[in-house]
Design an enzyme around this catalytic site. Structure first.
Site, PDB file in Angstrom:
ATOM      1  N   VAL A 116      -3.970  -4.489 -12.855  1.00  0.00           N
ATOM      2  CA  VAL A 116      -4.664  -3.786 -11.783  1.00  0.00           C
ATOM      3  C   VAL A 116      -3.608  -3.139 -10.905  1.00  0.00           C
ATOM      4  O   VAL A 116      -2.606  -3.776 -10.562  1.00  0.00           O
ATOM      5  CB  VAL A 116      -5.525  -4.751 -10.947  1.00  0.00           C
ATOM      6  CG1 VAL A 116      -6.235  -3.998  -9.829  1.00  0.00           C
ATOM      7  CG2 VAL A 116      -6.536  -5.476 -11.828  1.00  0.00           C
ATOM      8  N   CYS A 117      -3.822  -1.874 -10.570  1.00  0.00           N
ATOM      9  CA  CYS A 117      -2.937  -1.177  -9.650  1.00  0.00           C
ATOM     10  C   CYS A 117      -1.495  -1.198 -10.183  1.00  0.00           C
ATOM     11  O   CYS A 117      -1.266  -0.952 -11.363  1.00  0.00           O
ATOM     12  CB  CYS A 117      -3.063  -1.818  -8.268  1.00  0.00           C
ATOM     13  SG  CYS A 117      -2.367  -0.866  -6.904  1.00  0.00           S
ATOM     14  N   THR A 118      -0.532  -1.499  -9.326  1.00  0.00           N
ATOM     15  CA  THR A 118       0.878  -1.479  -9.734  1.00  0.00           C
ATOM     16  C   THR A 118       1.266  -2.678 -10.596  1.00  0.00           C
ATOM     17  O   THR A 118       2.429  -2.795 -10.984  1.00  0.00           O
ATOM     18  CB  THR A 118       1.785  -1.433  -8.491  1.00  0.00           C
ATOM     19  OG1 THR A 118       1.417  -2.490  -7.602  1.00  0.00           O
ATOM     20  CG2 THR A 118       1.672  -0.095  -7.778  1.00  0.00           C
ATOM     21  N   ALA A 166      -6.555   1.702 -12.340  1.00  0.00           N
ATOM     22  CA  ALA A 166      -5.964   2.437 -11.228  1.00  0.00           C
ATOM     23  C   ALA A 166      -5.826   1.487 -10.033  1.00  0.00           C
ATOM     24  O   ALA A 166      -5.831   0.271 -10.193  1.00  0.00           O
ATOM     25  CB  ALA A 166      -6.824   3.650 -10.898  1.00  0.00           C
TER      26      ALA A 166
END
Length: 240
Positions: A116-118, A166
């Protein structure tokens, strides 16, 4: 004649394991964790765990601290391994070889590897995204290419057994998609209903044309330089 005394062989439990490390963004882990916890309540045979180096409170990038349920040594073989992201702490964790080795070992035992995300930057730094389509938070998506990944601007991206979301709230979408894969559309819709996931942002949808990553590049590079100040080789690799 049926032999009711014969032992039953139950299907093995599929464990969804979330990786916890200091400084992550809580929603990156708590959003999809809640989705999979609902799956565990609705469908037998699924379990959700949170894995860290030690079972003790860990700071996040908010005032909230979180405690893992398992260590890496006590984690059951994971069916899915999900790595949440964050900001400065996640950037710094790209240089944490112990954590990266933990991810490589756990990923090798997993049917599905996600982020998730970074969190995708940690998978990339561990060498798990080379040649794969992947996503991250829009401010840092371009860094994936530095590790041989193919950045893709989608809500979530599936490439073989790797799925990356993202930024932040996109982890809920990723988790609902995986519930659909694992248990079917009806169960996924029930989970969506139970967590009342019906987003209507008060300021409308994001204007992606106005959200130009270039205007935030100096801020992102500053965070990167600060996080990797003690790791000049990695910093040079990632610098524009």
């Amino acid at each position: 004649m049926t032999d009711f005394s014969a032992p039953r062989h139950e299907a093995p439990v599929k464990t969804i394991a979330f990786v916890q490390y200091p400084g992550l963004t809580p929603l990156d882990i708590v959003g999809p964790l809640q989705v999979f916890s609902e799956l565990s309540h609705l469908v037998p045979g699924y379990d959700t765990v949170v894995v860290g180096e030690r079972i003790e409170p860990m700071a996040t990038d908010t005032p909230l601290s979180l405690i893992p349920s398992h260590t890496f040594e006590t984690m059951p073989d994971p069916y899915a391994l999900i790595v949440p992201g964050g900001t400065a702490a996640t950037l710094a964790a790209m240089a944490d070889e112990k954590l990266l080795d933990r991810l490589r070992t756990a990923a090798a035992r997993s049917e599905i590897v996600g982020s998730v995300c970074t969190g995708s930057l940690l998978l990339a730094a561990a060498g798990l995204l080379e040649g794969r389509r992947a996503n991250s938070h829009w401010m840092y998506r371009n860094l994936l290419a530095k590790f041989g990944a193919i950045p893709v601007a989608e809500r979530w991206v599936r490439d073989d057994n790797v799925i990356t979301a993202a930024g932040v709230s996109a982890g809920i979408d990723l988790a609902l998609h995986l519930v659909d894969e694992l248990a079917g559309h009806d169960i996924a819709r029930k989970v969506q209903l139970f967590i009342e996931y019906d987003p209507k942002p008060p300021f409308g949808p994001i204007d992606w044309e106005a959200a130009n990553p270039g205007q935030y590049a100096p801020q992102g590079q500053k965070r990167l330089r600060q996080a990797l100040a003690d790791h000049p080789a990695l910093l040079e690799r990632l610098a524009d």
